[in-house]
Design an enzyme around this catalytic site. Structure first.
Site, PDB file in Angstrom:
ATOM      1  N   ASN A   9       0.551   0.037  13.979  1.00 50.98           N
ATOM      2  CA  ASN A   9       1.765  -0.572  13.703  1.00 50.98           C
ATOM      3  C   ASN A   9       2.958   0.612  14.377  1.00 50.98           C
ATOM      4  O   ASN A   9       3.227   1.465  13.877  1.00 50.98           O
ATOM      5  CB  ASN A   9       1.895  -0.893  12.218  1.00 50.98           C
ATOM      6  CG  ASN A   9       3.410  -1.216  11.962  1.00 50.98           C
ATOM      7  OD1 ASN A   9       4.307  -1.384  12.844  1.00 50.98           O
ATOM      8  ND2 ASN A   9       3.716  -1.278  10.652  1.00 50.98           N
ATOM      9  N   LYS A  11       5.951   0.038  14.681  1.00 47.37           N
ATOM     10  CA  LYS A  11       7.380   0.153  13.989  1.00 47.37           C
ATOM     11  C   LYS A  11       8.442   0.008  15.033  1.00 47.37           C
ATOM     12  O   LYS A  11       8.085  -0.738  16.180  1.00 47.37           O
ATOM     13  CB  LYS A  11       7.498   1.215  12.968  1.00 47.37           C
ATOM     14  CG  LYS A  11       6.370   1.270  12.029  1.00 47.37           C
ATOM     15  CD  LYS A  11       6.422   2.160  10.992  1.00 47.37           C
ATOM     16  CE  LYS A  11       5.301   1.903   9.912  1.00 47.37           C
ATOM     17  NZ  LYS A  11       5.425   2.542   8.621  1.00 47.37           N
ATOM     18  N   HIS A  95       5.130  -6.566   5.486  1.00 45.39           N
ATOM     19  CA  HIS A  95       5.168  -5.236   5.289  1.00 45.39           C
ATOM     20  C   HIS A  95       6.112  -4.503   4.521  1.00 45.39           C
ATOM     21  O   HIS A  95       7.274  -5.116   4.182  1.00 45.39           O
ATOM     22  CB  HIS A  95       5.298  -4.635   6.774  1.00 45.39           C
ATOM     23  CG  HIS A  95       5.247  -3.161   6.797  1.00 45.39           C
ATOM     24  ND1 HIS A  95       6.254  -2.103   6.618  1.00 45.39           N
ATOM     25  CD2 HIS A  95       4.067  -2.415   7.282  1.00 45.39           C
ATOM     26  CE1 HIS A  95       5.554  -1.011   6.637  1.00 45.39           C
ATOM     27  NE2 HIS A  95       4.340  -1.118   7.186  1.00 45.39           N
ATOM     28  N   GLU A  97       8.136  -2.222   4.457  1.00 41.77           N
ATOM     29  CA  GLU A  97       9.517  -1.978   5.084  1.00 41.77           C
ATOM     30  C   GLU A  97      10.197  -3.265   5.307  1.00 41.77           C
ATOM     31  O   GLU A  97      11.418  -3.048   5.047  1.00 41.77           O
ATOM     32  CB  GLU A  97       9.458  -1.353   6.330  1.00 41.77           C
ATOM     33  CG  GLU A  97       8.991   0.041   6.159  1.00 41.77           C
ATOM     34  CD  GLU A  97       8.098   0.986   7.310  1.00 41.77           C
ATOM     35  OE1 GLU A  97       7.962   0.408   8.427  1.00 41.77           O
ATOM     36  OE2 GLU A  97       7.452   1.927   6.881  1.00 41.77           O
ATOM     37  N   GLU A 167      -1.324  -1.477   1.248  1.00 42.49           N
ATOM     38  CA  GLU A 167      -0.411  -0.383   1.653  1.00 42.49           C
ATOM     39  C   GLU A 167       0.333   0.321   0.442  1.00 42.49           C
ATOM     40  O   GLU A 167       1.466  -0.489   0.363  1.00 42.49           O
ATOM     41  CB  GLU A 167       0.421  -0.955   2.708  1.00 42.49           C
ATOM     42  CG  GLU A 167      -0.359  -0.999   4.039  1.00 42.49           C
ATOM     43  CD  GLU A 167       0.693  -0.807   5.248  1.00 42.49           C
ATOM     44  OE1 GLU A 167      -0.079  -0.284   6.279  1.00 42.49           O
ATOM     45  OE2 GLU A 167       1.861  -1.260   5.351  1.00 42.49           O
ATOM     46  N   GLY A 173       4.242   6.888   5.546  1.00 41.97           N
ATOM     47  CA  GLY A 173       4.946   7.676   6.191  1.00 41.97           C
ATOM     48  C   GLY A 173       5.269   8.810   5.408  1.00 41.97           C
ATOM     49  O   GLY A 173       6.220   9.795   5.820  1.00 41.97           O
ATOM     50  N   SER A 213      -0.299   6.645   5.802  1.00 40.05           N
ATOM     51  CA  SER A 213      -0.753   7.862   6.172  1.00 40.05           C
ATOM     52  C   SER A 213      -2.041   8.252   6.571  1.00 40.05           C
ATOM     53  O   SER A 213      -2.788   9.085   6.200  1.00 40.05           O
ATOM     54  CB  SER A 213      -0.211   9.109   4.997  1.00 40.05           C
ATOM     55  OG  SER A 213       1.049   8.890   4.998  1.00 40.05           O
TER      56      SER A 213
HETATM   57  P1  PGA Z   1       1.872   5.182   8.158  1.00 36.33           P
HETATM   58  O1  PGA Z   1       2.453   3.858   8.061  1.00 36.33           O
HETATM   59  O2  PGA Z   1       0.551   5.462   8.813  1.00 36.33           O
HETATM   60  O3  PGA Z   1       3.014   5.986   9.169  1.00 36.33           O
HETATM   61  O4  PGA Z   1       2.034   5.880   6.933  1.00 36.33           O
HETATM   62  C1  PGA Z   1       1.551   2.544   7.777  1.00 36.33           C
HETATM   63  C2  PGA Z   1       2.225   1.431   7.831  1.00 36.33           C
HETATM   64  O5  PGA Z   1       3.241   1.325   7.370  1.00 36.33           O
HETATM   65  O6  PGA Z   1       1.716   0.452   8.340  1.00 36.33           O
END
Ligand code: PGA
Length: 256
Positions: A9, A11, A95, A97, A167, A173, A213
């Site tokens: 992803n 982003k 997601h 976010e 997730e 993140g 992560s």
């Molecule tokens: P990350 O993000 O690997 O940077 O923690 C995962 C995601 O948001 O899908």
């Protein structure tokens, strides 16, 4: 046997040129991976040109969101049909976010899911609890809420097309990965819930990715868990070397 699926992803990162460079590196380094489904989900502006580069490769393309209407006066939105047209096979829906910053709720996740399925896109539906919810011992409640409402009205045939991504928001993140035991516990809960909502055979066929992560250093341990069928990788998918290493490490675990 569920095939492992690892998706990146991206982003809101990468210009067209940066995306092309990354795709060239991934094609060069991952061309001989067969036992893993590889997906990248770049921003909308890169989709069409990267789709052309990925023709006849073992890397599929996905988008990070969609709108549920087919077309119309919906400024700023992109439909399932447009994503298909741009070369997408997958689409991320719900997601955290989007839930956190853009008002995504289970009802909109559900509408987007139906629109994606109707168009033949494979949805990657994200579910997961915040830190506060985990500390309040509400993890399973949140997963139940996200899944039962997100999948409302989705029949057995349709649910078989879906990929679930667990997730935990506190791991995204932050560098704090869920331990493989924590991931497995949540994945097992999700699979048991899917068995209740549908049946065991259906639940056993659905792939559940872990996200939060994921790095070259923790993928092997995660992938060894019985109910972890892949990963949704954010930060570590932006760098060709680390995304390649994640996939190679997962491939090694599968061979062992
Ligand atoms: P990350 O993000 O690997 O940077 O923690 C995962 C995601 O948001 O899908």
């Amino acid at each position: 046997m569920r095939k492992i699926i690892i998706a990146g992803n991206w982003k809101m990162y990468k210009t067209i040129k940066e995306g092309q460079e990354l795709v060239n590196a991934l094609k060069r380094d991952l061309y001989n991976i067969e036992n893993i489904d590889i997906v990248i989900c770049p921003p909308y502006t890169l989709l069409s040109c990267l789709a052309d580069m990925l023709i006849e490769s073992n890397i599929s393309l996905g988008a990070q969101d969609l709108f549920w209407e087919d077309e119309g006066a919906f400024t700023g939105e992109v439909s399932a049909r447009m994503l298909k047209d741009a070369g997408c096979t997958f689409v991320i829906i719900g997601h955290s976010e989007r839930r956190q910053y853009f008002g995504e709720i289970n009802e909109s996740v559900n509408k987007k899911l139906k629109a994606a399925l109707a168009c033949g896109l494979i949805p990657i539906v994200c579910v997961g609890e915040s830190l506060k919810e985990r500390e309040g011992k509400k993890t399973f409640k949140v997963l139940e809420d996200h899944l039962t409402n997100g999948l409302s009205g989705i029949n057995q045939q349709e649910v078989l097309q879906i990929i679930i991504a667990y997730e935990p928001v506190w791991a995204i993140g932050t560098g704090n990965t869920a331990s493989s035991a924590q991931a497995e516990e949540a994945h097992k809960y999700i699979r048991d819930l899917l068995a209740k909502l549908y049946d065991q055979e259906t639940a056993d066929s659905i792939r559940i990715q872990y996200g939060g992560s994921v790095k070259p250093g923790n993928i092997s341990e995660l992938i060894r868990e019985a109910d972890v069928d892949g990963a949704l990788v954010g930060g570590a998918s932006l760098d060709g070397a680390s995304f390649t290493e994640i996939i190679r490490k997962a491939a090694e675990v599968l061979k062992s």
